[in-house]
Design a protein around this motif. Structure first.
Motif, PDB file in Angstrom:
ATOM      1  N   UNK A   1       0.840  -1.192   0.000  1.00 17.54           N
ATOM      2  CA  UNK A   1       0.000   0.000   0.000  1.00 17.54           C
ATOM      3  C   UNK A   1       0.878   1.245   0.000  1.00 17.54           C
ATOM      4  N   UNK A   2       0.705   2.079  -0.992  1.00 17.81           N
ATOM      5  CA  UNK A   2       1.583   3.237  -1.182  1.00 17.81           C
ATOM      6  C   UNK A   2       1.506   4.222  -0.022  1.00 17.81           C
ATOM      7  N   UNK A   3       0.317   4.485   0.488  1.00 18.16           N
ATOM      8  CA  UNK A   3       0.172   5.454   1.574  1.00 18.16           C
ATOM      9  C   UNK A   3       0.923   4.997   2.823  1.00 18.16           C
ATOM     10  N   UNK A   4       0.836   3.722   3.132  1.00 21.09           N
ATOM     11  CA  UNK A   4       1.519   3.196   4.312  1.00 21.09           C
ATOM     12  C   UNK A   4       3.035   3.176   4.095  1.00 21.09           C
ATOM     13  N   UNK A   5       3.468   2.877   2.875  1.00 21.11           N
ATOM     14  CA  UNK A   5       4.895   2.936   2.569  1.00 21.11           C
ATOM     15  C   UNK A   5       5.421   4.356   2.722  1.00 21.11           C
ATOM     16  N   UNK A   6       4.646   5.333   2.260  1.00 21.30           N
ATOM     17  CA  UNK A   6       5.048   6.747   2.321  1.00 21.30           C
ATOM     18  C   UNK A   6       5.300   7.180   3.757  1.00 21.30           C
ATOM     19  N   UNK A   7       4.567   6.609   4.714  1.00 22.84           N
ATOM     20  CA  UNK A   7       4.685   7.016   6.117  1.00 22.84           C
ATOM     21  C   UNK A   7       5.954   6.478   6.781  1.00 22.84           C
ATOM     22  N   UNK A   8       6.615   5.537   6.155  1.00 19.73           N
ATOM     23  CA  UNK A   8       7.824   4.950   6.749  1.00 19.73           C
ATOM     24  C   UNK A   8       9.044   5.823   6.475  1.00 19.73           C
ATOM     25  N   UNK A   9      10.071   5.750   7.343  1.00 22.98           N
ATOM     26  CA  UNK A   9      11.336   6.427   7.040  1.00 22.98           C
ATOM     27  C   UNK A   9      11.920   5.893   5.734  1.00 22.98           C
ATOM     28  N   UNK A  10      12.558   6.752   4.929  1.00 26.39           N
ATOM     29  CA  UNK A  10      13.081   6.310   3.629  1.00 26.39           C
ATOM     30  C   UNK A  10      13.977   5.080   3.701  1.00 26.39           C
ATOM     31  N   UNK A  11      14.847   4.996   4.714  1.00 26.00           N
ATOM     32  CA  UNK A  11      15.770   3.863   4.804  1.00 26.00           C
ATOM     33  C   UNK A  11      15.027   2.557   5.001  1.00 26.00           C
ATOM     34  N   UNK A  12      13.930   2.593   5.730  1.00 26.04           N
ATOM     35  CA  UNK A  12      13.128   1.388   5.959  1.00 26.04           C
ATOM     36  C   UNK A  12      12.313   1.063   4.713  1.00 26.04           C
ATOM     37  N   UNK A  13      11.682   2.096   4.134  1.00 24.70           N
ATOM     38  CA  UNK A  13      10.844   1.890   2.948  1.00 24.70           C
ATOM     39  C   UNK A  13      11.656   1.297   1.794  1.00 24.70           C
ATOM     40  N   UNK A  14      12.841   1.825   1.550  1.00 24.44           N
ATOM     41  CA  UNK A  14      13.640   1.342   0.423  1.00 24.44           C
ATOM     42  C   UNK A  14      14.112  -0.092   0.625  1.00 24.44           C
ATOM     43  N   UNK A  15      14.301  -0.476   1.855  1.00 28.03           N
ATOM     44  CA  UNK A  15      14.651  -1.875   2.114  1.00 28.03           C
ATOM     45  C   UNK A  15      13.481  -2.803   1.772  1.00 28.03           C
ATOM     46  N   UNK A  16      12.286  -2.365   2.097  1.00 21.25           N
ATOM     47  CA  UNK A  16      11.107  -3.164   1.743  1.00 21.25           C
ATOM     48  C   UNK A  16      10.961  -3.260   0.225  1.00 21.25           C
ATOM     49  N   UNK A  17      11.193  -2.150  -0.470  1.00 19.81           N
ATOM     50  CA  UNK A  17      11.096  -2.155  -1.929  1.00 19.81           C
ATOM     51  C   UNK A  17      12.151  -3.065  -2.547  1.00 19.81           C
TER      52      UNK A  17
END
Length: 343
Positions: A272-288
């Motif tokens: 879900x893009x909105x929930x990803x957006x709420x994460x810190x970039x370092x965490x979000x990019x690891x998930x991606x």
């Protein structure tokens, strides 16, 4: 009179690793085991090129392993990149046997071209070492990487701009099941060379290590000396310290991302893009990154710029089209969801 300080240092480093291996492989006591069969001794192999670092490691393993009831063997890899490499490999086998190691073997490999000559040679080498470990049932393979090698690895990672995981360098324990152990990451290259000299161990200096055609060679003979000249002594130690600090940070962020991933997927498992957006970039990019690899993108070909492009589907959405990733993987935004799959 005790051994030379350099010899004592390398033996201590190896002894610690062997103790760790024994602890890792001690079977749990069970009253219902139902067998009196003795546990076979562990086998530990050393990967040896014949150079100072790996010969020092081989000699320390040959000295320490019998005292702990561990079998010690060795393997040398013939990359076939130089005339007479097969003869050189035979010489290394004889030297290892002369130290009392058994089993000892030479493994010939064919080096491809993927990723450049250094990466291709490394891939072929590790494939051969994995095969040797499986064939002999080895608990671990010891590698002779030193603190100097670690410093070079950190600088190479910095030059690639690949992020904190790249700056964390080589792990003391890596590979499937912790197969690879690097006892010398806390010791400098000169200590290993001195240990060989005082023990009269013959060593072979690989001409590739001084060939300016190779990036690591240029860094070793030009880059690091220039840094030490500009910044003073202690650069190698500082870079190795940076590797450990970066590894601790990267491990923590990886754990955070692993926990957060479940919270950003819907019932169908889509991100879900909105929930990803709420994460810190370092965490979000690891998930991606993890999602891209799970979809089939080769980890070794997936660079920071790829993940940044996918990240913009989350943080800079303006209706842009799909992002093509290595391995024919495609990432695209659909109705507030991020879909990453084989194209």
């Amino acid at each position: 009179m005790g051994p030379h300080p350099a010899v004592a240092a390398i033996r201590l480093a190896v002894r610690r690793v062997l103790h760790d291996l024994l602890n890792d492989h001690t079977p749990d006591a069970s009253p219902d085991a139902g067998t009196d069969e003795p546990t076979p001794p562990l086998l530990v192999l050393v990967a040896c090129s014949g150079g100072a670092d790996s010969m020092a490691l081989a000699s320390a393993l040959a000295f320490e392993a019998p005292k702990l009831g561990i079998r010690a063997g060795g393997v040398t890899v013939d990359h076939g990149l130089q005339p007479g490499s097969d003869l050189r490999a035979e010489e290394v086998v004889l030297r290892l046997r002369g130290l009392g190691l058994d089993p000892v073997e030479s493994a010939a490999v064919t080096v491809g071209r993927d990723g450049g000559p250094e990466a291709a040679a490394r891939d072929a080498r590790y494939a051969a070492l994995d095969a040797a470990a499986e064939r002999h049932g080895a608990a671990a393979i010891l590698l002779g990487h030193t603190r100097d090698d670690q410093a070079e690895t950190v600088l190479l990672g910095l030059a690639r701009g690949s992020g904190i995981r790249s700056l964390s360098g080589m792990a003391a324990v890596s590979g499937a099941g912790g197969r690879y152990r690097r006892p010398f990451l806390g010791l400098d290259r000169q200590t290993a060379r001195k240990a060989c000299m005082v023990q009269s161990l013959p060593v072979w200096d690989d001409p590739h290590n001084a060939d300016p055609a190779y990036t690591r060679s240029r860094l070793r003979h030009e880059g690091l000396p220039a840094l030490e000249k500009a910044l003073g002594k202690g650069v190698v130690e500082a870079l190795a310290r940076t590797a450990q600090l970066s590894r601790d940070d990267a491990d923590a962020l990886d754990a955070w991302a692993s926990q957060a991933e479940a919270t950003v997927r819907d019932a169908a498992g889509l991100l879900e893009c909105a929930k990803l957006y709420a994460l810190p970039p370092a965490v979000r990019r690891r998930i991606l990154r993890r999602a891209a690899i799970e979809a089939g993108a080769p980890a070794g070909s997936l660079f920071a710029r790829h993940i940044e492009e996918v990240d913009r589907l989350i943080t800079g959405w303006r209706g842009q089209g799909a992002i093509n990733l290595p391995g024919k993987v495609v990432a695209q935004r659909q109705g507030g969801r991020l879909v990453i799959r084989q194209g």
